[in-house]
Design an enzyme around this catalytic site. Structure first.
Site, short mmCIF file in Angstrom:
data_model
loop_
_atom_site.label_atom_id
_atom_site.label_comp_id
_atom_site.label_asym_id
_atom_site.label_seq_id
_atom_site.Cartn_x
_atom_site.Cartn_y
_atom_site.Cartn_z
N HIS A 140 0.82 -1.21 0.00
CA HIS A 140 0.00 0.00 0.00
C HIS A 140 0.85 1.26 0.00
CE1 HIS A 140 -3.30 -2.71 1.17
NE2 HIS A 140 -4.11 -1.74 0.77
N LYS A 144 -0.97 5.06 4.62
CA LYS A 144 -1.96 4.18 5.25
C LYS A 144 -1.65 4.04 6.73
CE LYS A 144 -4.19 -0.35 4.71
NZ LYS A 144 -5.51 0.25 5.03
N1 LIG Z 1 -12.96 -0.81 1.85
C1 LIG Z 1 -12.27 -0.29 0.84
O1 LIG Z 1 -12.46 -0.65 -0.33
C2 LIG Z 1 -11.25 0.76 1.11
C3 LIG Z 1 -11.01 1.12 2.40
N2 LIG Z 1 -10.14 2.11 2.69
C4 LIG Z 1 -10.04 2.49 4.09
O2 LIG Z 1 -10.74 3.72 4.25
C5 LIG Z 1 -10.15 4.49 5.30
C6 LIG Z 1 -9.81 5.86 4.80
O3 LIG Z 1 -8.78 5.78 3.84
P1 LIG Z 1 -8.21 7.11 3.15
O4 LIG Z 1 -9.31 7.82 2.46
O5 LIG Z 1 -7.02 6.70 2.38
O6 LIG Z 1 -7.75 7.95 4.45
P2 LIG Z 1 -7.59 9.53 4.59
O7 LIG Z 1 -6.75 9.73 5.82
O8 LIG Z 1 -7.16 10.14 3.31
O9 LIG Z 1 -9.08 10.04 4.89
C7 LIG Z 1 -9.73 9.92 6.11
C8 LIG Z 1 -10.48 11.23 6.34
O10 LIG Z 1 -11.33 11.09 7.48
C9 LIG Z 1 -11.20 12.27 8.26
N3 LIG Z 1 -11.66 12.05 9.62
C10 LIG Z 1 -10.93 11.73 10.73
N4 LIG Z 1 -11.77 11.65 11.80
C11 LIG Z 1 -13.01 11.90 11.35
C12 LIG Z 1 -14.29 11.94 11.98
N5 LIG Z 1 -14.44 11.69 13.28
N6 LIG Z 1 -15.37 12.22 11.22
C13 LIG Z 1 -15.24 12.49 9.91
N7 LIG Z 1 -14.05 12.48 9.25
C14 LIG Z 1 -12.95 12.16 9.97
C15 LIG Z 1 -9.70 12.57 8.14
O11 LIG Z 1 -9.40 13.87 8.60
P3 LIG Z 1 -7.92 14.13 9.22
O12 LIG Z 1 -6.95 13.80 8.13
O13 LIG Z 1 -7.95 15.56 9.60
O14 LIG Z 1 -7.80 13.18 10.39
C16 LIG Z 1 -9.51 12.40 6.65
O15 LIG Z 1 -9.90 13.55 5.92
C17 LIG Z 1 -8.95 3.65 5.79
O16 LIG Z 1 -9.34 2.88 6.91
C18 LIG Z 1 -8.65 2.75 4.60
O17 LIG Z 1 -8.02 1.56 4.98
C19 LIG Z 1 -9.45 2.76 1.72
C20 LIG Z 1 -9.61 2.42 0.41
C21 LIG Z 1 -10.54 1.41 -0.01
O1 LIG Z 2 -5.95 2.27 3.00
C1 LIG Z 2 -6.15 1.89 1.82
O2 LIG Z 2 -5.72 2.50 0.84
C2 LIG Z 2 -6.94 0.69 1.60
N1 LIG Z 2 -7.52 0.13 2.62
C3 LIG Z 2 -8.33 -1.04 2.60
C4 LIG Z 2 -7.68 -2.14 3.41
O3 LIG Z 2 -7.14 -1.85 4.50
O4 LIG Z 2 -7.72 -3.29 2.98
C5 LIG Z 2 -8.72 -1.46 1.20
C6 LIG Z 2 -7.66 -1.26 0.17
O5 LIG Z 2 -6.65 -2.18 0.40
C7 LIG Z 2 -7.12 0.17 0.22
#
Ligand SMILES: NC(=O)C1=CN([C@@H]2O[C@H](COP(=O)(O)OP(=O)(O)OC[C@H]3O[C@@H](n4cnc5c(N)ncnc54)[C@H](OP(=O)(O)O)[C@@H]3O)[C@@H](O)[C@H]2O)C=CC1
Ligand SMILES: O=C(O)C1=N[C@H](C(=O)O)C[C@H](O)C1
Length: 253
Positions: A140, A144
């Site tokens: 990744h 992350k």
């Molecule tokens: N299931 C799937 O297919 C996928 C899952 N993911 C997962 O999704 C999650 C997010 O990933 P990603 O977008 O890369 O992370 P990011 O850190 O880019 O985004 C997370 C966002 O959430 C904000 N945040 C933090 N606390 C809160 C809150 N209490 N309420 C609302 N917003 C909040 C953060 O703000 P701040 O930065 O200020 O803390 C940030 O803007 C991870 O757990 C990742 O593993 C990612 C890709 C695909």
């Molecule tokens: O943080 C990410 O980027 C992603 N998070 C998810 C995970 O923890 O599996 C899904 C995907 O791998 C991207």
């Protein structure tokens, strides 16, 4: 005579300024029948989602806050689609208990919304019983927060369940000395190796081995757009599925 149009589903996004949240807002905005009514990020009150009339919330925040978001949303009777990682068995049990108090509310939690990733996990579960050894290598982007990834943990559990159901013996491994986690994390007996490097998005290999042959099942998300069809499908489906739906498998069937 004018025909009544079906009402659009009002959607709020939690983590709206994050890498995934930004992409989800665009996808919801572009999806027929869905209306983006709330973009909520760190520091914004959750109550603004209720004030905006959100019927579904999509959560891509972080493992440290997602449970609080779920407690609040399910308490309000708002359906939730969760992509955030970090779901242990204990957390899933808590979500089930919350939903038992809020009949009619649906939660979809998917470790990975990419169709290719869903198939990769299904294929890995299918292959698991036929090989002596299996290890997972997930790769990744370096921003992350969690390791191993939710996808890798879920894959490991599926593989372990399949091997248990088939009465597979333990995997061969003569390692006696392991300096600083060289064998990775063991999840239900399946080793996971987590790589973090600039330039990567989200990638996973499941490596199987047995006498004289290996099988590698690999999936690559090259862009976060790969997750959007799965997210939109889950938003459309969660309103029809009370209770907890884990993974996209049932939604794609
Ligand atoms: N299931 C799937 O297919 C996928 C899952 N993911 C997962 O999704 C999650 C997010 O990933 P990603 O977008 O890369 O992370 P990011 O850190 O880019 O985004 C997370 C966002 O959430 C904000 N945040 C933090 N606390 C809160 C809150 N209490 N309420 C609302 N917003 C909040 C953060 O703000 P701040 O930065 O200020 O803390 C940030 O803007 C991870 O757990 C990742 O593993 C990612 C890709 C695909
Ligand atoms: O943080 C990410 O980027 C992603 N998070 C998810 C995970 O923890 O599996 C899904 C995907 O791998 C991207």
């Amino acid at each position: 005579m004018t025909l009544a149009q079906p009402e659009s589903v009002r959607v709020g996004v939690l983590g709206a300024r994050g890498r995934m949240g930004l992409e989800v807002c665009k996808a919801v905005d572009a999806a027929p029948g869905l209306e983006l009514v709330a973009r909520i990020d760190a520091g914004d009150p959750l109550s603004s989602a209720a004030e905006a009339g959100a019927r579904v919330l999509v959560d891509f925040t972080n493992p440290g806050v997602v449970m609080d978001n779920l407690r609040w949303a399910v308490g309000q009777g708002i359906h939730v689609v969760v992509g955030t990682s970090g779901f242990t068995q204990e957390r899933l049990d808590e979500v089930r208990a919350l939903l038992a108090e809020s009949p009619g509310t649906g939660v979809v939690i998917a470790p990975n919304f990419g169709i290719g990733a869903v198939l990769m996990m299904q294929f890995a579960a299918r292959a698991a019983r036929y090989f002596d050894s299996v290890e997972i290598i997930e790769q990744h982007h370096p921003r992350k927060l969690d390791a191993p990834s939710g996808t890798a943990m879920h894959t490991a559990r599926l593989i372990a369940d399949a091997r248990k159901a088939a009465d597979c013996p333990p995997m061969p491994d003569a390692t006696e000395e392991d300096f600083g986690g060289a064998r990775g994390a063991s999840v239900d007996g399946v080793h996971i190796h987590a790589v973090r490097a600039a330039g990567l998005v989200a990638h996973q290999e499941v490596l199987f081995g047995t006498a004289g042959e290996t099988l590698t099942i690999r999936h690559d998300s090259l862009d976060r757009s790969s997750f959007m069809p799965g997210v939109i499908l889950a938003v459309r489906e969660v309103v029809k599925r009370p209770g907890l739906t884990l993974g996209l498998d049932d939604l794609l069937a």
